[in-house]
Design an enzyme around this catalytic site. Structure first.
Site, PDB file in Angstrom:
ATOM      1  N   HIS A 121       0.837  -1.203   0.000  1.00 51.32           N
ATOM      2  CA  HIS A 121       0.000   0.000   0.000  1.00 51.32           C
ATOM      3  C   HIS A 121       0.871   1.252   0.000  1.00 51.32           C
ATOM      4  O   HIS A 121       0.638   2.190  -0.789  1.00 51.32           O
ATOM      5  CB  HIS A 121      -0.913  -0.011   1.230  1.00 51.32           C
ATOM      6  CG  HIS A 121      -1.696   1.251   1.428  1.00 51.32           C
ATOM      7  ND1 HIS A 121      -2.939   1.450   0.882  1.00 51.32           N
ATOM      8  CD2 HIS A 121      -1.388   2.387   2.103  1.00 51.32           C
ATOM      9  CE1 HIS A 121      -3.382   2.655   1.211  1.00 51.32           C
ATOM     10  NE2 HIS A 121      -2.452   3.243   1.956  1.00 51.32           N
ATOM     11  N   GLU A 122       1.876   1.281   0.864  1.00 48.38           N
ATOM     12  CA  GLU A 122       2.742   2.453   0.942  1.00 48.38           C
ATOM     13  C   GLU A 122       3.602   2.605  -0.316  1.00 48.38           C
ATOM     14  O   GLU A 122       3.814   3.720  -0.811  1.00 48.38           O
ATOM     15  CB  GLU A 122       3.627   2.371   2.190  1.00 48.38           C
ATOM     16  CG  GLU A 122       2.867   2.347   3.503  1.00 48.38           C
ATOM     17  CD  GLU A 122       1.910   3.514   3.667  1.00 48.38           C
ATOM     18  OE1 GLU A 122       2.200   4.607   3.130  1.00 48.38           O
ATOM     19  OE2 GLU A 122       0.867   3.348   4.330  1.00 48.38           O
ATOM     20  N   HIS A 125       1.636   4.224  -3.057  1.00 45.19           N
ATOM     21  CA  HIS A 125       1.579   5.685  -2.970  1.00 45.19           C
ATOM     22  C   HIS A 125       2.776   6.310  -3.692  1.00 45.19           C
ATOM     23  O   HIS A 125       2.645   7.314  -4.396  1.00 45.19           O
ATOM     24  CB  HIS A 125       1.611   6.134  -1.502  1.00 45.19           C
ATOM     25  CG  HIS A 125       0.283   6.119  -0.823  1.00 45.19           C
ATOM     26  ND1 HIS A 125      -0.830   6.740  -1.347  1.00 45.19           N
ATOM     27  CD2 HIS A 125      -0.113   5.566   0.366  1.00 45.19           C
ATOM     28  CE1 HIS A 125      -1.856   6.591  -0.521  1.00 45.19           C
ATOM     29  NE2 HIS A 125      -1.448   5.873   0.523  1.00 45.19           N
ATOM     30  N   GLU A 182      -5.904   7.120  -1.344  1.00 40.64           N
ATOM     31  CA  GLU A 182      -5.908   5.979  -0.428  1.00 40.64           C
ATOM     32  C   GLU A 182      -6.570   4.767  -1.082  1.00 40.64           C
ATOM     33  O   GLU A 182      -6.060   3.639  -0.999  1.00 40.64           O
ATOM     34  CB  GLU A 182      -6.630   6.336   0.870  1.00 40.64           C
ATOM     35  CG  GLU A 182      -5.843   7.246   1.790  1.00 40.64           C
ATOM     36  CD  GLU A 182      -4.542   6.616   2.252  1.00 40.64           C
ATOM     37  OE1 GLU A 182      -4.533   5.426   2.600  1.00 40.64           O
ATOM     38  OE2 GLU A 182      -3.522   7.329   2.257  1.00 40.64           O
TER      39      GLU A 182
END
Length: 252
Positions: A121-122, A125, A182
């Site tokens: 997820h990070e 980004h 997100e």
């Protein structure tokens, strides 16, 4: 004044690019190499002020998971992965692939696939350049305020109008894009972890654990004014994308 608007339009038109994996059009006003250099400098500064974990087992796990996800990211960054002693349940990735995982999130990740959920997820980004996109949006709001300041210079209600424009820009543009980022990172992360050989179903289980832990802790802040989607929406969206992610996972 027309010249200002024309330059403004041309700036937007020339600064559009596409997010990998999703194909979404985005506006960027910065250079990726400059973002990476800034990310690297910030990362080294942060490491110098933080305590790197002495837990060899989990440190190696963070590096292992990070390398597997980086290998399928499609980005040739100078990746770095560190586990930091911090009780906060958090992790992040700066531009250029500089990743930090806090020890405080490990009780929630629980498994290697759970850790992959967080790290993918990070990393998503970073590869989607969400930070640079938010910076560009903030710049556009400021450009709009500057143009409005000129256009309304003789209006007695100028300050009130510009205040309203600023609020509208944040609530109508910045916050929704934060939530969109997100959700996009959730989707991209789900595909990345599956491509790296991790069961994407663990993403749902991880966010269910996080939702249970954070239940009632948002202080009444509505999802509309939040930078993150609600836990319920996040989990539902992951479930909706699961069949696509499993196609990658089942190829392993």
């Amino acid at each position: 004044m027309k010249k200002i608007y024309w330059l403004f339009f041309m700036l937007i038109l020339s600064s559009c690019t596409t997010v990998a994996l999703t194909g979404r059009k985005q506006l960027l006003l910065s250079n990726e190499s400059e973002e990476a250099a800034s990310g690297s400098a910030s990362y080294q500064q942060y490491l110098s002020e933080s305590k790197i974990s002495s837990d060899k087992t989990n440190t190696e796990l963070v590096k292992k998971v990070g390398k597997k996800i980086a290998a399928v990211s499609g980005c040739d960054y100078e990746w770095e992965f560190n586990l930091l002693e911090n009780s906060e349940a958090n992790a992040w990735c700066l531009p250029g692939g500089k990743v930090a995982v806090y020890t405080g999130i490990l009780p929630y990740t629980q498994t290697e696939a759970g850790l992959a959920t967080v790290m993918s997820h990070e990393i998503a980004h970073a590869i989607a350049r969400h930070g640079a996109e938010r910076a560009a949006q903030a710049q556009l709001v400021q450009y709009g305020l500057a143009a409005g300041n000129v256009a309304l210079q003789d209006n007695p209600n100028k300050d009130l109008i510009l205040m309203g424009v600023n609020v509208a820009g944040n609530v109508g543009v910045i916050l929704p894009y934060s939530r969109k980022h997100e959700s996009e990172a959730d989707y991209m992360g789900l595909l990345l972890m599956a491509k790296a050989g991790y069961d994407p179903n663990e993403a749902v289980r991880f966010w269910e654990r996080m939702a249970q832990a954070s239940s009632g802790s948002q202080g009444g802040i509505s999802a509309f004014l939040s930078t993150h989607p609600s836990d319920e929406k996040r989990i539902k969206d992951l479930q909706n994308h699961m069949s696509e992610a499993l196609k990658y996972y089942n190829k392993q």
